[in-house]
Design a protein around this motif. Structure first.
Motif, PDB file in Angstrom:
ATOM      1  N   GLY A   1      24.480-111.849  16.731  1.00  0.00           N
ATOM      2  CA  GLY A   1      25.719-111.141  17.024  1.00  0.00           C
ATOM      3  C   GLY A   1      26.852-112.068  17.435  1.00  0.00           C
ATOM      4  N   GLU A   2      26.526-113.307  17.737  1.00  0.00           N
ATOM      5  CA  GLU A   2      27.538-114.289  18.156  1.00  0.00           C
ATOM      6  C   GLU A   2      27.387-115.559  17.328  1.00  0.00           C
ATOM      7  OE1 GLU A   2      29.924-113.695  20.395  1.00  0.00           O
ATOM      8  OE2 GLU A   2      29.119-111.665  20.600  1.00  0.00           O
ATOM      9  N   TYR A   3      28.489-116.309  17.231  1.00  0.00           N
ATOM     10  CA  TYR A   3      28.450-117.582  16.529  1.00  0.00           C
ATOM     11  C   TYR A   3      27.578-118.559  17.294  1.00  0.00           C
ATOM     12  CZ  TYR A   3      32.572-115.857  14.048  1.00  0.00           C
ATOM     13  OH  TYR A   3      33.436-115.123  13.304  1.00  0.00           O
ATOM     14  N   GLN A   4      26.915-119.426  16.557  1.00  0.00           N
ATOM     15  CA  GLN A   4      26.153-120.490  17.193  1.00  0.00           C
ATOM     16  C   GLN A   4      26.190-121.724  16.300  1.00  0.00           C
ATOM     17  OE1 GLN A   4      22.572-118.094  17.533  1.00  0.00           O
ATOM     18  NE2 GLN A   4      21.547-119.456  16.109  1.00  0.00           N
TER      19      GLN A   4
ATOM     20  N   LYS B   1      28.131-110.960  11.264  1.00  0.00           N
ATOM     21  CA  LYS B   1      27.604-110.817  12.628  1.00  0.00           C
ATOM     22  C   LYS B   1      26.736-109.570  12.748  1.00  0.00           C
ATOM     23  CE  LYS B   1      31.083-113.100  15.445  1.00  0.00           C
ATOM     24  NZ  LYS B   1      32.085-112.932  16.486  1.00  0.00           N
TER      25      LYS B   1
ATOM     26  N   LYS C   1      28.920-119.788  11.917  1.00  0.00           N
ATOM     27  CA  LYS C   1      30.276-119.919  12.439  1.00  0.00           C
ATOM     28  C   LYS C   1      31.296-119.370  11.461  1.00  0.00           C
ATOM     29  CE  LYS C   1      32.209-123.809  12.670  1.00  0.00           C
ATOM     30  NZ  LYS C   1      32.588-125.034  13.259  1.00  0.00           N
TER      31      LYS C   1
ATOM     32  N   HIS D   1      32.584-116.492   6.895  1.00  0.00           N
ATOM     33  CA  HIS D   1      31.436-116.777   7.745  1.00  0.00           C
ATOM     34  C   HIS D   1      30.474-117.655   6.965  1.00  0.00           C
ATOM     35  CE1 HIS D   1      31.685-113.107  10.667  1.00  0.00           C
ATOM     36  NE2 HIS D   1      32.570-114.043  10.936  1.00  0.00           N
TER      37      HIS D   1
END
Length: 191
Positions: free
Chosen positions: A169-172, A136, A51, A59
């Protein structure tokens, strides 16, 4: 003819000569010994958190991993302690080399049970962070870095690539904010 101080001087000289000789032998056997990590592997487990941390403006990621390594060749009779660290390296537009230590351990010579590491579902100890907010989708190379502190003489260091992985590639994240340390709150420390 031989006074007590002369005899004491001879004994002291022989003791010092013996210590210097043993120290020199210790130094040269450590110098010409092999210093490498064998049978190493790394596998990424689940990524627990990835995140953007608004408070620190970076990040942050934490994950589980499986790692195997045989560090027996790093130990000899001149070794005092080994410092191991798992370092993640990646490239960004601002910097060609970013290195972040995410796991480390100290292994004294007496703890022979840790000469062969076999970690399963281990959590990182420190977050993988990037202050340029560009983690990312990055390819991350994982290295096992070591420093060998000797009893006498110089210390040795090195690193070996043990694996790699790709960041999502995306926040989790299931958490609203990151905790003080990565992973579950009641996890067992590695030492």
């Amino acid at each position: 003819m031989y006074s007590l101080s002369t005899r004491f001087n001879v004994v002291l000289y022989n003791m010092m000569f013996g210590m210097i000789s043993m120290g020199a032998l210790n130094y040269f056997t450590g110098l010409y010994d092999t210093h490498e990590i064998t049978d190493h592997s790394f596998k990424l487990g689940q990524i627990d958190l990835f995140k953007y941390d608004k408070y620190l403006d970076e990040h942050a990621a934490s994950f589980q991993f499986n790692m195997k390594a045989n560090i027996t060749d790093l130990f000899n009779w001149n070794t005092n302690i080994i410092f191991l660290a798992m370092v993640c390296e990646y490239e960004t537009e601002q910097s060609t080399k970013n290195a972040v230590t995410v796991w480390d351990q100290r292994i004294p010579r007496e703890q022979t049970q840790f000469y062969t590491l076999d970690l399963t579902d281990e959590w990182v100890e420190y977050y993988l962070t990037d202050v340029t907010q560009s983690l990312k989708g990055k390819d991350v190379n994982v290295y096992l870095r070591w420093e060998q502190m000797t009893t006498i003489g110089p210390y040795y260091s090195g690193k070996v690539k043990i694996g790699d992985f790709k960041m999502p590639g995306e926040y989790q994240s299931q958490h609203k904010k990151r905790s003080h340390r990565p992973g579950p709150s009641k996890r067992i420390e590695n030492y």
